[in-house]
Write a protein that holds these residues in place. Structure first.
Motif, PDB file in Angstrom:
ATOM      1  N   SER A  77       0.824  -1.208   0.000  1.00 55.68           N
ATOM      2  CA  SER A  77       0.000   0.000   0.000  1.00 55.68           C
ATOM      3  C   SER A  77       0.856   1.254   0.000  1.00 55.68           C
ATOM      4  CB  SER A  77      -0.917   0.006   1.230  1.00 55.68           C
ATOM      5  OG  SER A  77      -1.685   1.189   1.272  1.00 55.68           O
ATOM      6  N   LEU A  78       0.418   2.276  -0.739  1.00 55.70           N
ATOM      7  CA  LEU A  78       1.053   3.582  -0.707  1.00 55.70           C
ATOM      8  C   LEU A  78       0.379   4.502   0.310  1.00 55.70           C
ATOM      9  CD1 LEU A  78       1.583   4.208  -4.531  1.00 55.70           C
ATOM     10  CD2 LEU A  78       3.260   3.413  -2.858  1.00 55.70           C
ATOM     11  N   LEU A  79      -0.836   4.141   0.716  1.00 51.57           N
ATOM     12  CA  LEU A  79      -1.570   4.915   1.727  1.00 51.57           C
ATOM     13  C   LEU A  79      -1.637   4.082   2.996  1.00 51.57           C
ATOM     14  CD1 LEU A  79      -4.296   6.358  -0.636  1.00 51.57           C
ATOM     15  CD2 LEU A  79      -2.741   7.724   0.750  1.00 51.57           C
ATOM     16  N   ASP A  80      -0.451   3.765   3.502  1.00 44.19           N
ATOM     17  CA  ASP A  80      -0.340   2.796   4.596  1.00 44.19           C
ATOM     18  C   ASP A  80      -1.067   3.240   5.849  1.00 44.19           C
ATOM     19  OD1 ASP A  80       2.106   4.469   5.935  1.00 44.19           O
ATOM     20  OD2 ASP A  80       2.404   4.221   3.786  1.00 44.19           O
ATOM     21  N   ASP A  81      -0.925   4.503   6.252  1.00 48.99           N
ATOM     22  CA  ASP A  81      -1.569   4.965   7.481  1.00 48.99           C
ATOM     23  C   ASP A  81      -3.090   4.907   7.372  1.00 48.99           C
ATOM     24  OD1 ASP A  81       0.777   5.417   8.815  1.00 48.99           O
ATOM     25  OD2 ASP A  81       0.873   7.544   8.353  1.00 48.99           O
ATOM     26  N   TRP A  82      -3.628   5.410   6.261  1.00 46.78           N
ATOM     27  CA  TRP A  82      -5.081   5.436   6.092  1.00 46.78           C
ATOM     28  C   TRP A  82      -5.651   4.017   6.108  1.00 46.78           C
ATOM     29  CZ3 TRP A  82      -8.303   5.777   1.118  1.00 46.78           C
ATOM     30  CH2 TRP A  82      -9.621   6.157   1.406  1.00 46.78           C
ATOM     31  N   GLU A  83      -5.014   3.105   5.383  1.00 44.93           N
ATOM     32  CA  GLU A  83      -5.518   1.733   5.317  1.00 44.93           C
ATOM     33  C   GLU A  83      -5.464   1.062   6.688  1.00 44.93           C
ATOM     34  OE1 GLU A  83      -5.283  -2.151   2.406  1.00 44.93           O
ATOM     35  OE2 GLU A  83      -3.762  -0.591   2.199  1.00 44.93           O
ATOM     36  N   LEU A  84      -4.365   1.253   7.414  1.00 45.38           N
ATOM     37  CA  LEU A  84      -4.236   0.620   8.724  1.00 45.38           C
ATOM     38  C   LEU A  84      -5.219   1.220   9.724  1.00 45.38           C
ATOM     39  CD1 LEU A  84      -2.726  -1.349  10.594  1.00 45.38           C
ATOM     40  CD2 LEU A  84      -1.203   0.544  11.172  1.00 45.38           C
ATOM     41  N   PHE A  85      -5.329   2.538   9.761  1.00 44.53           N
ATOM     42  CA  PHE A  85      -6.229   3.155  10.739  1.00 44.53           C
ATOM     43  C   PHE A  85      -7.692   2.865  10.432  1.00 44.53           C
ATOM     44  CE2 PHE A  85      -2.644   6.090  11.970  1.00 44.53           C
ATOM     45  CZ  PHE A  85      -2.575   5.620  13.279  1.00 44.53           C
ATOM     46  N   LEU A  86      -8.030   2.630   9.175  1.00 52.38           N
ATOM     47  CA  LEU A  86      -9.389   2.173   8.877  1.00 52.38           C
ATOM     48  C   LEU A  86      -9.639   0.789   9.490  1.00 52.38           C
ATOM     49  CD1 LEU A  86      -9.843   3.334   5.175  1.00 52.38           C
ATOM     50  CD2 LEU A  86     -11.276   4.002   7.118  1.00 52.38           C
ATOM     51  N   LYS A  87      -8.651  -0.092   9.393  1.00 55.89           N
ATOM     52  CA  LYS A  87      -8.791  -1.413  10.016  1.00 55.89           C
ATOM     53  C   LYS A  87      -8.986  -1.279  11.529  1.00 55.89           C
ATOM     54  CE  LYS A  87      -5.940  -4.147   6.801  1.00 55.89           C
ATOM     55  NZ  LYS A  87      -4.714  -4.975   6.700  1.00 55.89           N
ATOM     56  N   LEU A  88      -8.205  -0.392  12.151  1.00 56.01           N
ATOM     57  CA  LEU A  88      -8.271  -0.254  13.606  1.00 56.01           C
ATOM     58  C   LEU A  88      -9.588   0.369  14.048  1.00 56.01           C
ATOM     59  CD1 LEU A  88      -4.644   0.951  14.459  1.00 56.01           C
ATOM     60  CD2 LEU A  88      -5.534  -1.384  14.403  1.00 56.01           C
ATOM     61  N   THR A  89     -10.016   1.434  13.378  1.00 53.51           N
ATOM     62  CA  THR A  89     -11.211   2.150  13.843  1.00 53.51           C
ATOM     63  C   THR A  89     -12.504   1.449  13.452  1.00 53.51           C
ATOM     64  OG1 THR A  89     -11.175   3.559  11.857  1.00 53.51           O
ATOM     65  CG2 THR A  89     -10.042   4.385  13.822  1.00 53.51           C
ATOM     66  N   ARG A  90     -12.424   0.467  12.576  1.00 51.43           N
ATOM     67  CA  ARG A  90     -13.625  -0.315  12.277  1.00 51.43           C
ATOM     68  C   ARG A  90     -14.090  -1.063  13.526  1.00 51.43           C
ATOM     69  NH1 ARG A  90     -12.271  -4.324   7.917  1.00 51.43           N
ATOM     70  NH2 ARG A  90     -11.845  -2.413   6.756  1.00 51.43           N
ATOM     71  N   ARG A  91     -13.139  -1.418  14.388  1.00 50.33           N
ATOM     72  CA  ARG A  91     -13.477  -2.205  15.581  1.00 50.33           C
ATOM     73  C   ARG A  91     -13.235  -1.462  16.896  1.00 50.33           C
ATOM     74  NH1 ARG A  91     -10.879  -8.220  14.372  1.00 50.33           N
ATOM     75  NH2 ARG A  91     -12.014  -8.646  12.430  1.00 50.33           N
TER      76      ARG A  91
END
Length: 310
Positions: free
Chosen positions: A171-185
């Motif tokens: 991923s080039l948008l590593d922070d956005w993708e990871l924080f979406l995973k975290l804030t989903r739960r």
């Protein structure tokens, strides 16, 4: 803290961690194959460090692989993320650990970020000027780019990184993708205090980034849209895509690519016509680069005048 060709800034970044008021801090710095003096500076700093400090100098692998290596080496209950050209303010860890202890287990906590220029001077803007930070569930707002989670002003329980599987290394948008995973739960707690300073690099680098990041932005958005509880609502889907496409257009507008900006604004309005902001930006994109620059200069002067008056 990943670092790459940061010889001008990395000592300042490291000393910002040394200056933390919280007493129990470990620093892990990973040089990602720098071609300047960054590795030598880090070795010198490691020898003089007043706190536990690991330095890993390795071949260039890219940011996400470097971040995952750092996560594997970190031993703390909480992990704060940095960068070799940014600065953490002294209360960064103390304020966020206190907020994390007061919040429910598994909460992501973050503060505000002030922008600095290449010389380290504050520009007068902070992220909270542009985003309505709040506590609670922010997943939908993060997906629609109505808010952000500033990684350099965040503190995350280490267990959450393990739960998410770390960063997507493609991923080039590593922070956005990871924080979406975290804030989903998991919920977020916002600390209304500037805790980090982000160095703004503009010019041609920014222009290239807007187009380069676009495929990943669309991929991540569509993957999350399918998994969102409201993802089956066709009306909500159109509104969500309208928001995203307008955000894409704003990126092209900022770098003065008005043709691409208009293309994405038209797509945005086709999805969701009730967007005065998109319509206004579309009208501005027709003015041409010279008039837009003059308008931006005038707006900046008015903003500085209001700030001085306040």
């Amino acid at each position: 803290m990943p670092a790459y060709n940061h010889e001008r800034f990395v000592e300042e970044a490291v000393r910002g961690v040394w200056a933390q008021t919280y007493p129990n801090v470990e620093l892990v710095v990973l040089d990602d194959g720098s071609r300047d003096r960054t590795p030598e500076i880090l070795r010198e700093l490691q020898a003089a460090s007043p706190i536990p400090m690991q330095v890993v100098c390795k071949a260039n692998e890219g940011l996400t692989r470097t971040l995952n290596r750092g996560l594997a080496l970190a031993r703390g209950e909480f992990i704060a993320l940095g960068s070799g050209d940014d600065r953490h303010l002294p209360r960064h860890v103390e304020a966020l650990v206190r907020a994390a202890r007061e919040a429910a287990p598994g909460t992501v906590v973050h503060g505000d970020v002030c922008m600095i220029d290449g010389a380290g001077a504050r520009t007068g803007r902070s992220l909270s000027d542009d985003f309505p930070f709040r506590s609670g569930s922010v997943y939908e707002d993060l997906l629609l780019l109505k808010t952000t989670l500033p990684s350099i002003a965040s503190l995350v329980p280490a267990a959450l990184f393990a739960e998410a599987g770390g960063y997507n290394e493609d991923s080039l948008l590593d922070d956005w993708e990871l924080f979406l995973k975290l804030t989903r739960r998991h919920p977020v707690r916002y600390v209304a205090e500037v805790l980090a300073e982000y160095r703004v690099h503009g010019g041609a680098q920014l222009t290239r980034q807007v187009a380069r990041l676009l495929p990943d932005r669309l991929r991540i958005f569509e993957e999350n849209l399918r998994e969102h509880p409201r993802g089956q609502d066709a009306r909500w889907q159109r509104e969500a895509r309208g928001h995203l496409y307008r955000h894409v257009a704003e990126g092209f507008y900022i770098v003065r690519d008005f043709g691409e900006a208009r293309r994405w604004l038209l797509r945005s309005l086709a999805q969701w016509p009730l967007q005065p902001r998109a319509a206004k930006l579309l009208a501005r994109s027709l003015l041409g680069a010279r008039l837009v620059s003059r308008l931006s200069t005038l707006q900046s002067r008015l903003a500085r005048a209001r700030g001085a008056a306040a």
